[in-house]
Design an enzyme around this catalytic site. Structure first.
Site, mmCIF file in Angstrom:
data_model
loop_
_atom_site.group_PDB
_atom_site.id
_atom_site.type_symbol
_atom_site.label_atom_id
_atom_site.label_comp_id
_atom_site.label_asym_id
_atom_site.label_seq_id
_atom_site.Cartn_x
_atom_site.Cartn_y
_atom_site.Cartn_z
ATOM 1 N N LYS A 1 0.603 -1.204 0.602
ATOM 2 C CA LYS A 1 -0.224 -0.037 -0.306
ATOM 3 C C LYS A 1 0.736 1.584 0.086
ATOM 4 C CE LYS A 1 -3.098 2.142 2.689
ATOM 5 N NZ LYS A 1 -4.837 2.099 4.132
ATOM 6 N N GLU B 1 10.970 -4.450 3.779
ATOM 7 C CA GLU B 1 10.576 -5.848 3.845
ATOM 8 C C GLU B 1 10.587 -5.482 2.062
ATOM 9 O OE1 GLU B 1 9.488 -4.493 6.131
ATOM 10 O OE2 GLU B 1 9.871 -5.479 8.112
ATOM 11 N N GLY C 1 -4.222 -2.351 5.507
ATOM 12 C CA GLY C 1 -3.325 -3.140 4.881
ATOM 13 C C GLY C 1 -4.288 -4.294 5.884
ATOM 14 N N ARG C 2 -4.243 -4.939 6.685
ATOM 15 C CA ARG C 2 -5.316 -6.559 7.226
ATOM 16 C C ARG C 2 -6.393 -6.157 6.426
ATOM 17 N NH1 ARG C 2 -3.508 -2.985 11.160
ATOM 18 N NH2 ARG C 2 -5.517 -2.140 12.164
ATOM 19 N N GLU D 1 -3.583 -6.193 15.561
ATOM 20 C CA GLU D 1 -2.405 -4.929 15.304
ATOM 21 C C GLU D 1 -3.614 -4.102 14.850
ATOM 22 O OE1 GLU D 1 0.536 -4.278 11.773
ATOM 23 O OE2 GLU D 1 -1.370 -4.042 10.975
ATOM 24 N N HIS E 1 -2.820 -33.072 19.700
ATOM 25 C CA HIS E 1 -1.379 -33.299 20.106
ATOM 26 C C HIS E 1 -0.844 -33.061 20.224
ATOM 27 C CE1 HIS E 1 -3.267 -37.390 18.680
ATOM 28 N NE2 HIS E 1 -4.281 -36.912 18.113
ATOM 29 N N LYS F 1 10.776 -0.018 13.367
ATOM 30 C CA LYS F 1 10.558 0.415 11.697
ATOM 31 C C LYS F 1 11.489 1.441 11.986
ATOM 32 C CE LYS F 1 6.799 -0.888 9.342
ATOM 33 N NZ LYS F 1 5.598 -0.427 9.003
HETATM 34 O O1 F6P Z 1 3.938 -3.632 9.557
HETATM 35 C C1 F6P Z 1 2.077 -3.122 9.945
HETATM 36 C C2 F6P Z 1 2.284 -2.985 8.357
HETATM 37 O O2 F6P Z 1 1.632 -1.623 8.365
HETATM 38 C C3 F6P Z 1 0.279 -3.044 8.002
HETATM 39 O O3 F6P Z 1 -0.036 -2.615 8.963
HETATM 40 C C4 F6P Z 1 0.521 -3.229 6.815
HETATM 41 O O4 F6P Z 1 -0.866 -4.003 6.543
HETATM 42 C C5 F6P Z 1 2.003 -3.936 6.804
HETATM 43 O O5 F6P Z 1 2.632 -3.368 7.556
HETATM 44 C C6 F6P Z 1 2.857 -3.758 5.076
HETATM 45 O O6 F6P Z 1 2.558 -2.891 4.156
HETATM 46 P P1 F6P Z 1 2.600 -2.158 3.174
HETATM 47 O O7 F6P Z 1 1.240 -2.949 2.185
HETATM 48 O O8 F6P Z 1 1.918 -0.522 2.997
HETATM 49 O O9 F6P Z 1 3.959 -2.660 2.175
#
Ligand code: F6P
Length: 553
Positions: free
Chosen positions: A210, A216, A271-272, A357, A388, A516
């Protein structure tokens, strides 16, 4: 009487529940079942293709109406209306949260700042459909003209967990021979192991972010592009092999993604909550757009149920209120989600982000301390495997762990008696949690088995199971795009309702930002030449030194 806007724990409805809990403390669920033959029927509700059996809870009609009173005292009906109509429910970021708009059918209108957002949503879906068709019929290919065989979705958090859940859950609906891979972690192993088996000529990368700022995702995308360029690709061909889903098209363009290959996101989708948007492209490409639309329709059916069903018949509301009941009045610290279906094995991971979150917050919308516990730790795993492993703690541990069992009535793979056995396991776990076994019953069982009375009495405390452990059983006919859509939307609304009770903002995530920020400060100390300098504390500095010497810096 305190005013309607009194803090949660000072509301009369809260106090009524505190008192009611004291009365219920000595009541056993097994006795409630015995004294009320209708109990199982009365606590079974349906909506959007899902059935919820919530009869195995420490609850009576009085509990249910006291919880409903609390929900109303917290303004739930108005807050639901606000959510759907685009009010700025994400107050700290001053935004609406309109994931529900993403699954609205044609003909609907949803307004944000004077603009109907539905045409753009549907236009994006049409582009997704076009891409799906073009890849499937071979008109959109890699730069050498060969059909795509693999898609790699690069994204993390909400840009990863929802799509991964749905792609894996809907495996019986995969069409064609495309394979889908997910890369999320900044651990180089993730991307390295994924790329190892791929052919750059036939691989399509989807950069899913987004913000297009997530380290990452960007670092993994750079490695993917480098791999593509050093394995026969060229700069012009990047346009054929890299696409992006983002609200930050400028950064995506700067990365080298052609504007035609950028699918939009909007700041009013968290995002979620984003698997319903173009972030769902991996899903659409794997199951076909028609099935993706069925997923959206299932979620929309749950939206309608959530909007319309009366409080005590409303699946997300009832599940949320039960969670509040155990979290705030019975001291439960965690909540288990136990899918009894291999295809749903990633459900707990997705719900973990969704719930934790969203509701891992400690101040109210106004910035005051909440005054009670908020989001419980959500965990879980697929059944029967968990039986188990960790179910022992649920049955006999000292902690209260309410659980949701999620199980389809029929299986995509009717192998032997497997599904009946799986179902029996699910029912027996819920029954054992509810009924338990008294010490007297354990003694009787042991003596019937031939043990002498003294030995039986010594062993009985270990064999006795307290019972009275709450659980829900959530069922669907089969795991299909529509029922999966309804299931995920159910948990989204359950999360939202809890946040309404606690009066917290479930759509922001400021807590993840500090990590972050500090990560950005520490990284240069690990990789720069010369002195590392201090990161601010000796513990971090020590390990920075250790890392630098291991990596010869
Ligand atoms: O780590 C938190 C977060 O902001 C999530 O809420 C989000 O889904 C994810 O990082 C990835 O963010 P983006 O889609 O901006 O890369």
């Amino acid at each position: 009487m305190p005013p309607a806007s009194a803090p949660l724990t000072q509301k009369s409805e809260w106090h009524a529940l505190l008192q009611h809990k004291q009365q219920l403390e000595q009541v056993l669920m097994r006795d409630l079942f015995q004294s009320d033959p209708q109990r199982a029927d009365r606590y079974l509700i349906k909506g959007a293709g899902l059935t919820l059996d919530f009869s195995r809870n420490c609850l009576t009609d009085e509990t249910l109406s006291a919880l409903a009173n609390l929900a109303h005292a917290c303004g739930l009906p108005q807050r639901i209306a606000d959510l759907f109509t685009g009010a700025r429910v994400n107050r700290t970021e001053n935004r609406p949260a309109l994931h529900t708009a993403l699954r609205q059918p044609h003909g609907a209108s949803v307004w944000v700042d004077g603009t109907d957002i539905m045409p753009e949503i549907h236009a994006t879906q049409a582009r997704m459909e076009q891409l799906d068709r073009a890849i499937r019929n071979g008109t959109q290919t890699g730069h050498t003209g060969r059909a795509f065989t693999d898609i790699v979705s690069i994204g993390i958090g909400g840009s990863f967990l929802g799509p991964k859940l749905a792609v894996e859950a809907l495996k019986p609906y995969w069409q064609g021979n495309l394979k889908c891979h997910f890369v999320a972690n900044i651990d180089g192993t993730d991307i390295a192991e994924t790329l190892r088996s791929l052919n750059p000529e036939t691989t399509l990368f989807l950069v899913q972010s987004k913000s297009f700022r997530t380290q990452e995702t960007l670092d993994n995308s750079l490695i993917a592009r480098e791999w593509f360029l050093t394995n026969g690709g060229n700069q012009d061909a990047v346009a054929d092999h890299f696409m992006a889903v983002t609200a930050n098209s400028e950064e995506a363009t700067r990365f080298g993604i052609h504007s035609d290959n950028i699918f939009p996101m909007w700041d009013w989708v968290g995002g979620r909550y984003s698997l319903w948007s173009a972030i769902g492209l991996p899903i659409a490409l794997m199951i076909g757009m028609q099935n993706f639309r069925a997923l959206l329709a299932g979620a929309h059916a749950m939206d309608c149920h959530f909007n319309e069903a009366p409080t005590e018949q409303n699946l997300p509301v009832v599940m949320a209120l039960l969670s509040v009941w155990y979290n705030n009045f019975w001291g439960a610290q965690s909540h288990a989600v136990l899918p009894y279906d291999e295809y749903l094995k990633h459900l707990p991971e997705h719900l973990q982000q969704l719930d934790m979150e969203s509701n891992g917050k400690k101040v109210t919308q106004d910035g005051n301390p909440v005054g009670c516990e908020t989001g419980p730790i959500l965990w879980g795993g697929v059944g029967a495997n968990g039986q188990h492993a960790y179910h022992q703690l649920i049955h006999q541990g000292t902690r209260l762990v309410p659980a949701d069992f999620v199980i389809p009535l029929t299986s995509h793979n009717p192998v032997g008696h497997h599904h009946a056995t799986l179902f029996a396991n699910c029912l027996s776990q819920a029954r054992a949690m509810m009924a338990g076994k008294t010490e007297a019953e354990a003694v009787e069982e042991l003596t019937n088995g031939g043990l002498d009375l003294n030995a039986a009495k010594t062993l009985a405390p270990h064999k006795a199971i307290p019972g009275n452990k709450p659980s829900n059983i959530l069922m669907m006919e089969k795991v299909t795009p529509a029922t999966l859509g309804a299931l995920v939307a159910l948990y989204e609304h359950r999360t939202f309702v809890q946040s309404v009770i606690w009066d917290i903002d479930c759509f922001d995530q400021w807590g993840v930002e500090l990590g972050k920020q500090m990560g950005n400060e520490i990284l240069p100390r690990l990789i720069k030449d010369g002195e590392a300098g201090s990161a601010g504390d000796s513990a971090t500095d020590n390990l920075v030194t250790l890392f630098r010497s291991a990596n010869r810096r």
